[in-house]
Design an enzyme around this catalytic site. Structure first.
Site, PDB file in Angstrom:
ATOM      1  CD1 TRP A   1      -2.384  -2.080   1.679  1.00  0.00           C
ATOM      2  CD2 TRP A   1      -3.060  -0.944  -0.126  1.00  0.00           C
ATOM      3  NE1 TRP A   1      -3.466  -2.740   1.139  1.00  0.00           N
ATOM      4  CE2 TRP A   1      -3.896  -2.070   0.042  1.00  0.00           C
ATOM      5  CE3 TRP A   1      -3.298  -0.092  -1.212  1.00  0.00           C
ATOM      6  CZ2 TRP A   1      -4.950  -2.373  -0.832  1.00  0.00           C
ATOM      7  CZ3 TRP A   1      -4.356  -0.382  -2.080  1.00  0.00           C
ATOM      8  CH2 TRP A   1      -5.165  -1.500  -1.888  1.00  0.00           C
TER       9      TRP A   1
ATOM     10  CG  ASP B   1      -3.230   4.103   4.203  1.00  0.00           C
ATOM     11  OD1 ASP B   1      -4.273   3.893   4.862  1.00  0.00           O
ATOM     12  OD2 ASP B   1      -3.016   3.576   3.087  1.00  0.00           O
TER      13      ASP B   1
ATOM     14  CE  LYS C   1      -9.025  -2.689   3.377  1.00  0.00           C
ATOM     15  NZ  LYS C   1      -8.028  -1.859   2.737  1.00  0.00           N
TER      16      LYS C   1
HETATM   17  C1  LIG Z   1      -7.509  -1.248   1.570  1.00  0.00           C
HETATM   18  C2  LIG Z   1      -6.414  -0.261   1.710  1.00  0.00           C
HETATM   19  C3  LIG Z   1      -6.270   0.830   0.820  1.00  0.00           C
HETATM   20  C4  LIG Z   1      -7.164   1.013  -0.371  1.00  0.00           C
HETATM   21  O1  LIG Z   1      -8.403   1.488  -0.033  1.00  0.00           O
HETATM   22  P1  LIG Z   1      -9.473   1.839  -1.187  1.00  0.00           P
HETATM   23  O2  LIG Z   1     -10.719   1.999  -0.421  1.00  0.00           O
HETATM   24  O3  LIG Z   1      -9.508   0.685  -2.138  1.00  0.00           O
HETATM   25  O4  LIG Z   1      -9.052   3.084  -1.824  1.00  0.00           O
HETATM   26  C5  LIG Z   1      -5.247   1.704   1.041  1.00  0.00           C
HETATM   27  N1  LIG Z   1      -4.406   1.562   2.072  1.00  0.00           N
HETATM   28  C6  LIG Z   1      -4.506   0.541   2.940  1.00  0.00           C
HETATM   29  C7  LIG Z   1      -3.537   0.412   4.070  1.00  0.00           C
HETATM   30  C8  LIG Z   1      -5.512  -0.401   2.787  1.00  0.00           C
HETATM   31  O5  LIG Z   1      -5.628  -1.437   3.652  1.00  0.00           O
END
Ligand SMILES: *Cc1c(COP(=O)(O)O)cnc(C)c1O
Length: 358
Positions: A101, A171, A195
């Site tokens: 990511w 993030d 998540k």
């Molecule tokens: C799932 C995830 C993303 C992507 O999220 P989207 O909703 O598909 O844009 C980005 N960063 C992390 C750490 C993730 O787990």
């Protein structure tokens, strides 16, 4: 009927009481005669939902008053572009690459300015956070970007480097609300909802208010943090139903005793699974012990030719979506806040049975 446990990395399991409440309120929210999906976003009903959702999040994470909370669209990935557009101005930015990511964040941000990769664990196959003493931080960077829980490889930060005042942009998509954090250590915290919060598409951005003045004129209004902060995330129609579900999840977290209590449960769940994996050489997890994620636990069978049989047997027992990310392989159990410990116990029992049978 077999009890189902959903180990998906995302979109992921939601607390059952949240889904039941959404079901009960689907046709008529609190006597309004309307579904939340049918309400004007500027009406008093939805405005009250939004205000409570934000207030509850602020309490759960202890968000200081000099931070804005935004409810945006486009998931976490949209922010990969919006972070540089909102923050970079004419400077450069530092990025740490600790998994799939954060690597994607670098790729996306690079279109908008000078991005320096200051640390990378790619040559270690993303099995650890590189020691902070090796990070080549720039004191003039507009910000340092990190992904504090790498969902694919199961690598979690337990602390942060000292950036000498450079704001940290994190993030936290896959572990937000799973453990207490000190928001004041960050300039920006963001996370896609699917998540640990609610439906896909919603992204929550928590931003310190002194960082709201650097946006490029090319920043779209719907993604301009300052514009959105000044308009209660309503420069356009916000994702109303997703915000409502997020609010129900926040209320559920409070009913569990808040973040301190949910962290205790998360520690117990992760311990159960890691201890079993470590007790046998039939399965293995390759992440440095210190950085093992509590939320996403990848594991490999010693004999990978048994992978399909493992997944098939798991499914027959109601243990769903255990296949690892395609970039990592093997298996992955995502055990977010909403996964009860019974689910982890059922998984460990199945793993033991499978080991005995092979
Ligand atoms: C799932 C995830 C993303 C992507 O999220 P989207 O909703 O598909 O844009 C980005 N960063 C992390 C750490 C993730 O787990």
């Amino acid at each position: 009927m077999t009890r189902i446990f959903n180990f998906s990395a995302g979109p992921a399991v939601l607390p059952k009481p949240v889904l039941e409440r959404a079901q009960a309120e689907m046709l008529d929210w609190h006597g309004s005669g309307m579904s939340v999906m049918e309400m004007s976003h500027r009406g008093k009903e939805f405005m009250s939902i939004l205000a409570k959702t934000e207030a509850d999040l602020r309490v759960l994470l202890n968000v200081p008053s000099n931070y804005k909370v935004l409810f945006l669209q486009g998931g976490a990935i949209a922010e990969n572009a919006m972070i540089p557009l909102n923050l970079l101005a004419s400077k450069s930015a530092d990025y740490a690459v600790t998994g799939g990511w954060s690597k994607r964040s670098v790729e996306d941000a690079s279109a908008y300015g000078k991005i320096n990769v200051v640390a990378s664990s790619e040559c270690d196959k993303y099995t650890k956070v590189p020691d902070f003493s090796s990070w080549k931080l720039n004191k003039n960077a507009a910000y340092l970007h990190v992904c504090t829980n790498e969902t694919m490889s199961g690598v979690e930060f337990v602390d942060l480097p000292d950036t000498h005042g450079v704001p940290i942009v994190a993030d936290m998509s896959s572990h937000i609300l799973s453990r207490p954090i000190d928001v004041s250590q960050y300039g920006v915290i963001y996370g896609g909802a699917q998540k640990n919060i609610g439906p896909a598409g919603l992204c929550i951005v928590i931003v310190r208010d002194d960082l709201l003045d650097a946006a490029s004129v090319l920043t779209p209004a719907v993604f301009n943090w300052k514009t959105q902060a000044e308009n209660q995330s309503m420069i356009n129609t916000p994702p109303t139903y997703s915000i409502y579900i997020a609010g129900l999840v926040f209320e559920w977290l409070e009913s569990q005793g808040g973040i301190a209590a949910i962290e205790k449960a998360n520690i117990a769940k992760a311990k159960l699974l890691y201890e079993y994996i470590d007790s046998t050489d039939f399965y293995a997890n390759h992440v440095a012990i210190k950085n093992r994620s509590r939320m996403n636990i990848p594991f490999f069978l010693r004999d990978e030719s048994l992978n399909d049989a493992f997944l098939k047997g798991a499914e027959a027992k109601g243990l769903l979506q255990l296949k690892g990310h395609r970039a990592v392989g093997g298996m992955r159990a995502s055990i977010y806040n909403a996964m009860p410990i019974d689910g982890v116990q059922a998984l460990v029992s199945y793993m033991q049975e499978f080991e005995l049978a092979h």
